[in-house]
Scaffold this motif. Structure first.
Motif, mmCIF file in Angstrom:
data_model
loop_
_atom_site.group_PDB
_atom_site.id
_atom_site.type_symbol
_atom_site.label_atom_id
_atom_site.label_comp_id
_atom_site.label_asym_id
_atom_site.label_seq_id
_atom_site.Cartn_x
_atom_site.Cartn_y
_atom_site.Cartn_z
ATOM 1 N N ALA A 4 0.846 -1.195 0.000
ATOM 2 C CA ALA A 4 0.000 0.000 0.000
ATOM 3 C C ALA A 4 0.877 1.239 0.000
ATOM 4 O O ALA A 4 1.775 1.366 0.837
ATOM 5 C CB ALA A 4 -0.917 -0.002 1.217
ATOM 6 N N GLU A 5 0.619 2.135 -0.948
ATOM 7 C CA GLU A 5 1.422 3.345 -1.080
ATOM 8 C C GLU A 5 0.555 4.589 -1.050
ATOM 9 O O GLU A 5 -0.540 4.616 -1.617
ATOM 10 C CB GLU A 5 2.212 3.330 -2.397
ATOM 11 N N GLU A 6 1.061 5.619 -0.370
ATOM 12 C CA GLU A 6 0.459 6.948 -0.368
ATOM 13 C C GLU A 6 -1.016 6.906 0.024
ATOM 14 O O GLU A 6 -1.862 7.553 -0.594
ATOM 15 C CB GLU A 6 0.643 7.603 -1.748
ATOM 16 N N LEU A 7 -1.300 6.154 1.068
ATOM 17 C CA LEU A 7 -2.644 6.111 1.633
ATOM 18 C C LEU A 7 -2.618 6.749 3.014
ATOM 19 O O LEU A 7 -1.625 6.641 3.744
ATOM 20 C CB LEU A 7 -3.144 4.669 1.763
ATOM 21 N N SER A 8 -3.702 7.378 3.403
ATOM 22 C CA SER A 8 -3.794 7.909 4.760
ATOM 23 C C SER A 8 -3.845 6.761 5.758
ATOM 24 O O SER A 8 -4.123 5.607 5.405
ATOM 25 C CB SER A 8 -5.055 8.764 4.892
ATOM 26 N N THR A 9 -3.594 7.089 7.010
ATOM 27 C CA THR A 9 -3.662 6.060 8.059
ATOM 28 C C THR A 9 -5.051 5.438 8.107
ATOM 29 O O THR A 9 -5.198 4.215 8.248
ATOM 30 C CB THR A 9 -3.318 6.673 9.430
ATOM 31 N N GLN A 10 -6.087 6.265 7.978
ATOM 32 C CA GLN A 10 -7.459 5.752 8.043
ATOM 33 C C GLN A 10 -7.758 4.809 6.887
ATOM 34 O O GLN A 10 -8.375 3.753 7.076
ATOM 35 C CB GLN A 10 -8.463 6.928 8.037
ATOM 36 N N ARG A 11 -7.313 5.159 5.687
ATOM 37 C CA ARG A 11 -7.549 4.279 4.539
ATOM 38 C C ARG A 11 -6.771 2.974 4.682
ATOM 39 O O ARG A 11 -7.278 1.897 4.353
ATOM 40 C CB ARG A 11 -7.164 4.988 3.243
ATOM 41 N N THR A 12 -5.543 3.084 5.165
ATOM 42 C CA THR A 12 -4.740 1.873 5.360
ATOM 43 C C THR A 12 -5.395 0.966 6.381
ATOM 44 O O THR A 12 -5.470 -0.258 6.195
ATOM 45 C CB THR A 12 -3.316 2.245 5.827
ATOM 46 N N ALA A 13 -5.889 1.548 7.468
ATOM 47 C CA ALA A 13 -6.558 0.755 8.505
ATOM 48 C C ALA A 13 -7.815 0.087 7.968
ATOM 49 O O ALA A 13 -8.072 -1.101 8.223
ATOM 50 C CB ALA A 13 -6.902 1.644 9.699
ATOM 51 N N GLY A 17 3.780 8.166 10.541
ATOM 52 C CA GLY A 17 4.230 8.649 11.835
ATOM 53 C C GLY A 17 4.070 7.571 12.904
ATOM 54 O O GLY A 17 3.511 6.499 12.658
ATOM 55 N N LEU A 18 4.556 7.880 14.093
ATOM 56 C CA LEU A 18 4.458 6.902 15.179
ATOM 57 C C LEU A 18 3.015 6.569 15.515
ATOM 58 O O LEU A 18 2.666 5.409 15.759
ATOM 59 C CB LEU A 18 5.167 7.444 16.434
ATOM 60 N N ALA A 19 2.153 7.580 15.513
ATOM 61 C CA ALA A 19 0.751 7.352 15.874
ATOM 62 C C ALA A 19 0.068 6.444 14.865
ATOM 63 O O ALA A 19 -0.708 5.550 15.242
ATOM 64 C CB ALA A 19 0.011 8.686 15.963
ATOM 65 N N GLY A 20 0.366 6.646 13.584
ATOM 66 C CA GLY A 20 -0.248 5.810 12.551
ATOM 67 C C GLY A 20 0.212 4.372 12.637
ATOM 68 O O GLY A 20 -0.590 3.435 12.519
ATOM 69 N N ILE A 21 1.525 4.167 12.830
ATOM 70 C CA ILE A 21 2.040 2.808 12.942
ATOM 71 C C ILE A 21 1.434 2.111 14.152
ATOM 72 O O ILE A 21 1.042 0.939 14.090
ATOM 73 C CB ILE A 21 3.580 2.828 13.035
ATOM 74 N N ALA A 22 1.338 2.850 15.281
ATOM 75 C CA ALA A 22 0.760 2.267 16.500
ATOM 76 C C ALA A 22 -0.700 1.880 16.295
ATOM 77 O O ALA A 22 -1.184 0.908 16.886
ATOM 78 C CB ALA A 22 0.889 3.255 17.654
ATOM 79 N N LEU A 23 -1.410 2.620 15.444
ATOM 80 C CA LEU A 23 -2.813 2.291 15.161
ATOM 81 C C LEU A 23 -2.939 1.017 14.339
ATOM 82 O O LEU A 23 -3.872 0.225 14.516
ATOM 83 C CB LEU A 23 -3.465 3.462 14.415
ATOM 84 N N LEU A 24 -1.974 0.782 13.430
ATOM 85 C CA LEU A 24 -2.070 -0.350 12.512
ATOM 86 C C LEU A 24 -1.554 -1.661 13.106
ATOM 87 O O LEU A 24 -2.057 -2.736 12.759
ATOM 88 C CB LEU A 24 -1.293 -0.041 11.225
ATOM 89 N N LEU A 25 -0.553 -1.603 13.967
ATOM 90 C CA LEU A 25 0.076 -2.830 14.446
ATOM 91 C C LEU A 25 -0.890 -3.783 15.167
ATOM 92 O O LEU A 25 -0.799 -4.999 14.980
ATOM 93 C CB LEU A 25 1.270 -2.502 15.342
ATOM 94 N N PRO A 26 -1.832 -3.301 16.004
ATOM 95 C CA PRO A 26 -2.780 -4.246 16.614
ATOM 96 C C PRO A 26 -3.621 -5.002 15.586
ATOM 97 O O PRO A 26 -3.983 -6.159 15.816
ATOM 98 C CB PRO A 26 -3.658 -3.342 17.487
ATOM 99 N N ARG A 27 -3.906 -4.379 14.462
ATOM 100 C CA ARG A 27 -4.642 -5.079 13.404
ATOM 101 C C ARG A 27 -3.782 -6.206 12.827
ATOM 102 O O ARG A 27 -4.284 -7.290 12.510
ATOM 103 C CB ARG A 27 -5.036 -4.098 12.304
ATOM 104 N N LEU A 28 -2.498 -5.940 12.668
ATOM 105 C CA LEU A 28 -1.606 -6.962 12.118
ATOM 106 C C LEU A 28 -1.373 -8.092 13.113
ATOM 107 O O LEU A 28 -1.046 -9.217 12.712
ATOM 108 C CB LEU A 28 -0.278 -6.324 11.717
#
Length: 494
Positions: free
Chosen positions: A203-212, A234-245
């Motif tokens: 996934a490229e050039e997507l917002s954190t919300q779209r990626t989630a 950013g750190l906040a975006g990565i932290a939001l995605l990691l629990p999903r992974l």
């Protein structure tokens, strides 16, 4: 090796579309796989479509069916696929789902398109890259579902006539960006007879919300690799995605490239965010590969990697701004002896870091791919590393481009390289003494890329290097100055 008689006959059959289409019904189904391979090699989309409509097995794996063998030079794990042939496969699958008489005859239930070449390899005209393939797959899913512009519809059924619920699962590696996001989202949401299942996601050039939201629509049990690039998480975006992974039990690889994290630009809550990032990585229980390109997390490698449950086999840290403490940790960590690929490109290495790097190389007996490009390695620094490098007996490729090395330094490197029995590729820099007068000293990464070369000196230096290989009988070892020639196989599949 010469082609088999069966394959030669198959190529003759598919060479005439009309004849092939008329004869398929009378040919044994056991011949369909070799006919499919011949039709794909010779780009016969009409024959491919008819074969898919009549496919006698439950599974059709494109890469497995077309893997190179003694009588076929096509290999989709290496070569880009033909656009017309791939579209013919998709159109035939959709047609088979929409026509009841076809459904009754077709055994196909799984179409596996995973592992098709995305980058590098041989790309001929009329091929289909990963982005276009993702869009084509998504549109095929919508077509099978009955979606039309302006709304959704499903084919009408005659009253009193039931239609069997036939479903085909399409397994694929998806490449999603802002342009394709909505089409892919529509294909993934809801039901339909053609169900898209993602194995590897880029996934490229997507917002954190779209990626989630994209991750939420994928089947967790199928996801194996996640590659997030240029998403400004950013750190906040990565932290939001990691629990999903963390809910993906088969996740082996995580790549976070250019995610806008830099400890040299501290922000409120950064330390807490880093701890949250480390905890999130620790929740990926089967992770074996990680790429943190341009995450400038100097001094934080211990925090991040010590949280992992198992040793890594692939570690890529280009432009990480490694510190001596980072390399010291890595050289004594459980990851060191398990590494099969290590990429430290773009990190300026110094005398202070040499002992740790020497220890790391001496411990990494399983290392098969090493990249130290753009690391400010001089003749003296490389010379100090060569004894440890010589211990990496399993090394298959070595990348040292964009380092300020002279012809003399490169000759020392070549003498070490010829003693590494499995080494197949050595990517080396242009020698500093082969540039035109005026090369800044010490030359920067960019100087080595842009400053003009003296072609006469370069030719003589190249010939000296090749003579070292010839005298050692190492015709199998490829020397290259191509920055992009360094590629590795799917290590995690071996």
């Amino acid at each position: 090796m010469p082609a088999s008689l069966v394959f030669l006959c198959a190529r003759k059959v598919v060479s005439d579309h009309g004849c092939a289409l008329r004869s398929l019904a009378s040919l044994p189904q056991e011949l369909y796989p070799v006919l499919f391979k011949a039709a794909f090699l010779d780009q016969r989309p009409l024959v491919i479509g008819e074969l898919v409509l009549r496919w006698p097995e439950r599974v059709l794996s494109l890469t497995r069916s077309l893997r190179a063998c003694q009588h076929c030079c096509l290999d989709l794990s290496r070569d880009w696929p033909s656009r017309d042939c791939l579209q013919a496969v998709l159109l035939a699958v959709v047609k088979g789902l929409r026509e009841r008489d076809r459904r009754d005859r077709n055994a196909l239930r799984v179409l596996d398109l995973c592992g098709v070449q995305d980058e590098g390899g041989r790309r001929e005209p009329n091929t289909m890259g990963s982005w276009f393939r993702t869009v084509a797959l998504s549109k095929a899913c919508l077509e099978a579902r009955g979606r039309r512009r302006g709304g959704e519809s499903t084919p009408k059924r005659r009253r009193g006539v039931s239609s069997p619920a036939v479903e085909v699962e399409v397994r694929a590696d998806l490449f999603v960006n802002g342009s394709s996001f909505e089409t892919v989202r529509q294909a993934l949401r809801g039901g339909g007879p053609l169900r898209l299942v993602c194995r590897d996601l880029r996934a490229e050039e997507l917002s954190t919300q779209r990626t989630a939201s994209l991750l939420d629509m994928l089947e967790p049990s199928a996801l194996r690799r996640v590659d997030l690039r240029y998403n400004n998480l950013g750190l906040a975006g990565i932290a939001l995605l990691l629990p999903r992974l963390a809910s993906c039990p088969s996740l082996l690889s995580l790549r976070l490239l250019y995610s806008n994290v830099d400890v040299h630009r501290p922000t409120p809550g950064m330390e807490a965010g880093l701890r949250e990032l480390a905890g999130g990585l620790g929740g990926l229980l089967n992770l074996r590969e990680i790429n943190l390109t341009s995450l400038r997390l100097s001094g934080k490698l211990r925090l991040l990697l010590s949280a992992l449950e198992r040793p890594l086999e692939v570690l890529e840290l280009p432009y990480f701004s490694l510190t001596p403490s980072d390399l010291s940790y890595l050289s004594s960590s459980p990851h060191a002896p398990a590494l099969r690929k290590l990429d430290l490109s773009g990190n300026s290495l110094s005398v202070e870091q040499l002992p740790s790097l020497q220890r790391l190389l001496s411990l990494s007996r399983s290392l098969s791919h090493l990249v130290l490009s753009g690391c400010s390695l001089t003749d003296s620094l490389l010379g100090a590393l060569l004894p440890s490098l010589g211990l990496c007996r399993g090394l298959q490729s070595l990348g040292l481009s964009l380092n300020p090395l002279s012809t003399r330094g490169l000759l020392s490197l070549a003498h070490t390289a010829i003693c590494l029995p499995l080494l197949q590729l050595l990517v080396y820099p242009q020698p500093t003494d082969c540039y035109e007068e005026g090369l800044p000293q010490p030359p920067s990464y960019y100087n080595l890329m842009e400053f003009p070369l003296d072609q006469g000196k370069l030719a003589r230096a190249t010939e000296e290097l090749r003579e070292v290989l010839e005298r050692a009988g190492r015709a199998d070892l490829v020397l290259s100055t191509d920055l992009y020639s360094h590629s590795t196989a799917e290590l995690l599949e071996e």
